[in-house]
Structure formats: C-alpha cells, structure tokens
Motif scaffolding. Structure first.
Motif, PDB file in Angstrom:
ATOM      1  N   VAL A 194       0.960  -1.227  -0.183  1.00  0.00           N
ATOM      2  CA  VAL A 194       0.074   0.107  -0.193  1.00  0.00           C
ATOM      3  C   VAL A 194       0.933   1.349  -0.019  1.00  0.00           C
ATOM      4  O   VAL A 194       1.890   1.463   0.796  1.00  0.00           O
ATOM      5  CB  VAL A 194      -0.959   0.144   1.238  1.00  0.00           C
ATOM      6  CG1 VAL A 194      -1.731   1.215   1.298  1.00  0.00           C
ATOM      7  CG2 VAL A 194      -1.853  -1.124   1.291  1.00  0.00           C
ATOM      8  N   ARG A 195       0.484   1.930  -0.934  1.00  0.00           N
ATOM      9  CA  ARG A 195       1.492   3.402  -0.947  1.00  0.00           C
ATOM     10  C   ARG A 195       0.758   4.490  -0.243  1.00  0.00           C
ATOM     11  O   ARG A 195      -0.274   4.764  -0.199  1.00  0.00           O
ATOM     12  CB  ARG A 195       1.456   3.713  -2.627  1.00  0.00           C
ATOM     13  CG  ARG A 195       1.953   5.057  -2.767  1.00  0.00           C
ATOM     14  CD  ARG A 195       3.373   5.035  -3.470  1.00  0.00           C
ATOM     15  NE  ARG A 195       3.915   6.098  -4.115  1.00  0.00           N
ATOM     16  CZ  ARG A 195       5.085   6.531  -3.688  1.00  0.00           C
ATOM     17  NH1 ARG A 195       5.964   5.793  -2.790  1.00  0.00           N
ATOM     18  NH2 ARG A 195       5.543   7.547  -4.385  1.00  0.00           N
ATOM     19  N   VAL A 196       1.644   5.229   0.551  1.00  0.00           N
ATOM     20  CA  VAL A 196       1.642   6.482   0.997  1.00  0.00           C
ATOM     21  C   VAL A 196       1.906   7.578   0.313  1.00  0.00           C
ATOM     22  O   VAL A 196       2.971   7.434  -0.329  1.00  0.00           O
ATOM     23  CB  VAL A 196       2.345   6.597   2.700  1.00  0.00           C
ATOM     24  CG1 VAL A 196       2.176   7.819   3.078  1.00  0.00           C
ATOM     25  CG2 VAL A 196       1.545   5.338   3.487  1.00  0.00           C
ATOM     26  N   HIS A 197       0.849   8.240  -0.169  1.00  0.00           N
ATOM     27  CA  HIS A 197       0.959   9.662  -1.072  1.00  0.00           C
ATOM     28  C   HIS A 197       1.651  10.749  -0.352  1.00  0.00           C
ATOM     29  O   HIS A 197       2.734  11.414  -0.804  1.00  0.00           O
ATOM     30  CB  HIS A 197      -0.205   9.901  -1.788  1.00  0.00           C
ATOM     31  CG  HIS A 197      -0.493   8.691  -2.539  1.00  0.00           C
ATOM     32  ND1 HIS A 197      -0.150   8.345  -3.917  1.00  0.00           N
ATOM     33  CD2 HIS A 197      -1.386   7.637  -2.199  1.00  0.00           C
ATOM     34  CE1 HIS A 197      -0.500   7.232  -4.148  1.00  0.00           C
ATOM     35  NE2 HIS A 197      -1.281   6.638  -3.723  1.00  0.00           N
ATOM     36  N   GLN A 198       1.172  10.973   0.982  1.00  0.00           N
ATOM     37  CA  GLN A 198       1.618  12.279   1.353  1.00  0.00           C
ATOM     38  C   GLN A 198       1.439  12.359   3.062  1.00  0.00           C
ATOM     39  O   GLN A 198       0.556  11.456   3.495  1.00  0.00           O
ATOM     40  CB  GLN A 198       0.796  13.723   0.711  1.00  0.00           C
ATOM     41  CG  GLN A 198      -0.539  13.492   0.604  1.00  0.00           C
ATOM     42  CD  GLN A 198      -0.932  14.323  -0.191  1.00  0.00           C
ATOM     43  OE1 GLN A 198      -0.483  15.188  -0.813  1.00  0.00           O
ATOM     44  NE2 GLN A 198      -2.401  14.397  -0.716  1.00  0.00           N
ATOM     45  N   ALA A 199       1.746  13.145   3.674  1.00  0.00           N
ATOM     46  CA  ALA A 199       1.232  13.524   5.018  1.00  0.00           C
ATOM     47  C   ALA A 199       1.260  14.827   5.547  1.00  0.00           C
ATOM     48  O   ALA A 199       2.121  15.835   4.668  1.00  0.00           O
ATOM     49  CB  ALA A 199       2.375  12.703   5.878  1.00  0.00           C
ATOM     50  N   ASP A 200       0.647  15.280   6.538  1.00  0.00           N
ATOM     51  CA  ASP A 200       0.386  16.724   6.792  1.00  0.00           C
ATOM     52  C   ASP A 200       0.452  16.719   8.353  1.00  0.00           C
ATOM     53  O   ASP A 200      -0.192  15.785   8.718  1.00  0.00           O
ATOM     54  CB  ASP A 200      -0.768  17.244   6.327  1.00  0.00           C
ATOM     55  CG  ASP A 200      -0.759  17.160   4.748  1.00  0.00           C
ATOM     56  OD1 ASP A 200      -0.241  18.258   4.283  1.00  0.00           O
ATOM     57  OD2 ASP A 200      -1.610  16.467   4.088  1.00  0.00           O
TER      58      ASP A 200
END
Lengths: 153, 359
Positions: free
Chosen positions: B76-82
């Motif tokens: 599973v890919r993590v695209h971004q974090a905030d």
C-alpha cells in the motif's frame, strides 16, 4: 559495472549477473538463484509473462546497479513452434522492462556473441565461469550474453 | 505548514487541513482513525489515517515516510502526510475500496485454498521488496492485507516497521502479540525471519479460520500462548482442517519454527515453496454452513448421517458443473459403519477432492 544476461525457456528461464569491472569477469550469481521456475499453477501465457515481469522487477530491485541487459535471443531457423513464440514473449517482457526503466538492452544470437551452441558451455566457463547448480547450455547462453555486455560497454 | 485545529472525533464534511473532506470512517484503533476522504486540492479520494497525539510528530511521520519510500504492486502506497496545527498527523494512503482480504472469508471464516495461497504469495512479494531495503514490516496479519484493484493482495500499515542499516535485527517498535516471534518476545528484536513467522501464522489463519489464533490465545492465556509458540507446540496436527493439504501444512510449520535458523531464510524462499504447489480442488462453505468442494468441472458435497447406535453413514456426491447432474461417489459412500470410520472416510473424501483424485 553489472551486466544482466538472459536466456528464455518455456519452463525455466535463466539469468546471469556478471561484474564486468573485475578481471577476470565475475559471475555474481554463480552460487545463488540463476533459474526462474514458473509457479505450478501459472499455466497461461499471460500469467507466465506477468509473473516473469514481476521477477524482473525483483531482480533489478536487488541489483539496482545493473547498467546493461543482453538477451540471448532464439536463433533464426526455418521452423517455428509454440515454444519459440513463448520464448519470444519472455524476451519481450524484458525488453519492455528495460524500455520502461531506461536500461540499455540488446538482443544477440550466437554469431554475434562469438560462440556456437556446441561450444557455449566451454566458452562461458573460459570467459566467465559457471553456476554451481543447474549448469547447462541454457545457463551458459545467459552467461555468454552477460559477458558480451561486459566487454562491449 | 497551514492547517486548522481539530479534535477527535472527525466529523464528516468538516474540512481538515483546508483540503481533506472526511466522507466515511473505515477503520480505527489505538492509533487513531482511518477515514475515506476527498482531497479537494487534487480532486482525489484517499484513505486518510489520522493519528492520535501522544508520540512526537517525528515518530508519527515515520510511518508515512516508510509507506512513501516504496512503490510496489503488493504494498500500500502512502502518498503524502500533513501535520495539523495541534500536532496530529494525517497520512494519505491508497484507498482500496475492496478492503482487507478478510472480507472474502466464507461463513466459516476461512479463505478457499487458492485464494489463501495467492494472498500469501503476493504478501511475500511485498515483503521481499521491503526486506531488500532492510525494512521489517512487523505487523503482518490478515487485517493488514488489502485487496488491490487488480485482484492482488497489498500489504499495508507501516506503523510498527523496523528499519535496519544492514539487515541485522533491530528493536521492535511494538509487537502484535498474536504474531510476535519468540525471539521478539524474548527481547531480541525483529528481522526478515520474524516477518516470515508472522506470514506463516497469517497463512494458518487464512486457511484454518481468521479467529483460530485468537481463540487459542483466549484459551491458553498470554504466557502459555507465547510459551507454546516458543516450544513449537502452538499448532497441533488437529488444528489443521483436512482441506489443508500436507504440503501447505509443511510450509506453515517451517515458517513458524521457533528456531529462526530452521525457518525459511527469506521471503523469496518461502514464496518459492508456495509457488511449487498447485491443487486441482479446494473446499469452501456455503451460506448455509455446508462444506462445498470445487474443481474445474465438479462441485462436491457430502452428508454424514447418524445410523444405528453410535454408527454413522457417509454419502458423497459430485455434480457436473456443465450438465448439473449429480451422482453419488461410490468410493466414498458407505452405510452403517463406526462413527470413527465414517469420519476417516469423510476426511479421505475431502483430501481426495483437493488432490484431484475424485474424477
């Protein structure tokens, strides 16, 4: 400078990874995996080519410093059969991988690899070396292909 | 970094970080909540994981950085974090609408053999990729294996991943008690072979029942459960239903050997062992709870009937899937025999279907 040599086969494609920066040239996978065996339930052409493509992804992830790929392609003959077609699909899968990942790749027959079918095992041993397992003419084809890539950077 | 202060629980429709519109909560736990959310900035739907405060932002971002580091068909890919203004972290991941592999369990709570093996093979391919960079997943379980849009299994949740510089064991950031390897429980950390053990236990659960280990844990208690796993006695022969072939049992047993040196030494080695296996038939359970066998051409079933005294009878059937004609399988049909013999015959029938020996 790592070179990847590939030889297709209907059931067990072979590959060689050589280090061309050493003298003599080293067969990196002499003692490890060199033969890819299709899963037992992987019987359709689409499933086999997809599986093989994923194997290429894995191998290149393991060896990210492979700089060139050389495919020992099937010889040109008058006859044609299903095994040859399947073999060409495998070569196409590798060509596609190389194209998508910007890896230089060439395809070669025996004449352009300075060898012949009857001599390829001897030539592979003399020029690079042999694998400890599953050593045969097909594996020698993969080794000779990689060797050619190493001496023609 | 801009953002708005929010507090749990997240409310549908309330914009998070000026861009995420939570639509539906799709998961949750001690870590926080997972929501299906629309990112209005890029007009895309993600699964967003909103982590509870409690650990440093740096540690919370670690999970996102790991998930972002890899692009692989089985991860599973993590695209971004905030980072929100209150310090909480939002991680935007692939939204896989088919959910975890557990949704494919039949009414008896197990997956048919071909699906369980394919799921495990896919998971191992994802692990090979992680291990190639000396990342150890450390939380392999059925709930963390999602169904990709191309039918592949994708391993997710990088919350307790361990990162090694050279493939050597590293301390476990945390452990999932049901699947913790004996050496992890003993304080010796995690490595590729602890992931192998977790994969073996996962395969067991996929085949024998998703709740099979939890039931054992509840029965034995934590100390005895961990001792049994460390002694290699957690899974007895009787824990494997007869529809699981011996070749698969051997793979599971090798994967969960308490001695890491006797396990598969890599995810690739375990995958190769599974790839050698192919079975013409398999069993599942229909909505009524009855066992149904299947191969390419037939559907199978059996009736076990009480007979005189403690005796029993077994009737085995096969139905041609093309003609829909059902016939009795005489080799596995017998009346009025001791109950134990009837059970033996039933097991033999189940195994014969898997092995493709009921033509």
């Amino acid at each position: 400078m790592k070179i990847f040599g590939f030889r297709s086969d209907p059931t067990t494609p072979r590959y060689a990874v050589v280090d061309g920066s050493t003298t003599p040239i080293t067969l990196i996978n002499a003692d490890s995996e060199s033969r890819l065996r299709f899963p037992a339930d992987c019987t359709t052409e689409a499933a086999q080519i997809t599986w093989l493509y994923r194997e290429f992804e894995r191998i290149f992830h393991t060896h990210p410093d492979i700089t060139k790929v050389v495919i020992k392609k099937g010889e040109f003959t008058q006859g044609d059969n299903n095994a040859k077609r399947v073999a060409s699909y495998q070569e196409a899968a590798l060509l596609l991988y190389c194209g998508l990942h910007n890896k230089p790749v060439v395809t070669k027959i025996y004449a352009s690899l300075s060898t012949r079918s009857a001599q390829v095992k001897d030539h592979a041993i003399a020029r690079v070396g042999q694998t400890t397992r599953y050593w045969d003419g097909k594996m020698a084809d993969a080794v000779i292909a990689a060797w050619w890539g190493a001496i023609n950077p | 970094m801009s953002g708005i202060a929010t507090t749990l629980p997240i409310a549908p429709g309330a914009l998070l970080h000026n861009k995420y519109e939570p639509m539906q909560m799709i998961g949750g736990g001690n870590f926080g909540e997972v929501w299906l959310a629309k990112d209005h900035a890029v007009d895309h739907t993600y699964a967003i994981k909103i982590l509870k405060p409690g650990v440093t932002v740096v540690n919370q971002l670690r999970e996102a950085q790991i998930g972002h580091a890899f692009t692989h068909n089985n991860l599973v890919r993590v695209h971004q974090a905030d980072v929100l203004t209150d310090g909480r972290v939002i991680i935007a991941m692939d939204f896989l609408p088919d959910g975890p592999i557990t949704t494919l369990a039949n009414p008896a709570n197990f997956l048919p053999l071909p699906l369980a093996i394919k799921t495990t093979v896919d998971t191992l391919q994802g692990l090979e990729h992680l291990h190639g960079s000396s990342f150890f997943h450390n939380d392999i379980k059925p709930e963390n294996i999602l169904r990709g849009q191309d039918g592949q299994a994708r391993l997710g949740d990088y919350g307790i991943v361990g990162i090694s510089q050279n493939g050597q064991p590293v301390p476990a950031p945390a452990r999932y008690i049901l699947h913790a390897a004996p050496e992890t429980t003993a304080g010796n950390g995690i490595e590729a072979r602890t992931d192998i053990l977790q994969t073996g236990l996962t395969l067991f659960r996929l085949l024998a029942g998703l709740g099979a280990l939890r039931a054992k844990f509840n029965f034995l208690g934590q100390a005895n459960y961990e001792a049994a796993l460390a002694a290699g006695t957690l899974l007895a022969a009787s824990d494997f239903p007869p529809y699981i072939p011996n070749a698969v049992i051997r793979v599971i047993k090798k994967a969960i050997d308490p001695d890491p040196g006797k396990r598969f030494q890599s995810a690739l080695e375990m995958r190769r062992a599974l790839e050698k296996l192919a079975f013409p038939g398999h069993w599942t359970v229909d909505p009524g709870g009855a066992f149904i066998g299947l191969d390419k051409r037939h559907q199978f079933r059996f009736d076990s009937i009480a007979a005189a005294g403690t005796n029993a009878s077994l009737q085995a059937f096969k139905r041609n899937l093309q003609s829909n004609r059902e016939t009795r399988v005489s080799a596995f049909t017998k009346s009025n025999m001791p109950a134990a013999e009837a059970r033996k015959l039933e097991v033999a029938f189940i195994r014969a279907v898997v092995a493709g020996k009921v033509g």
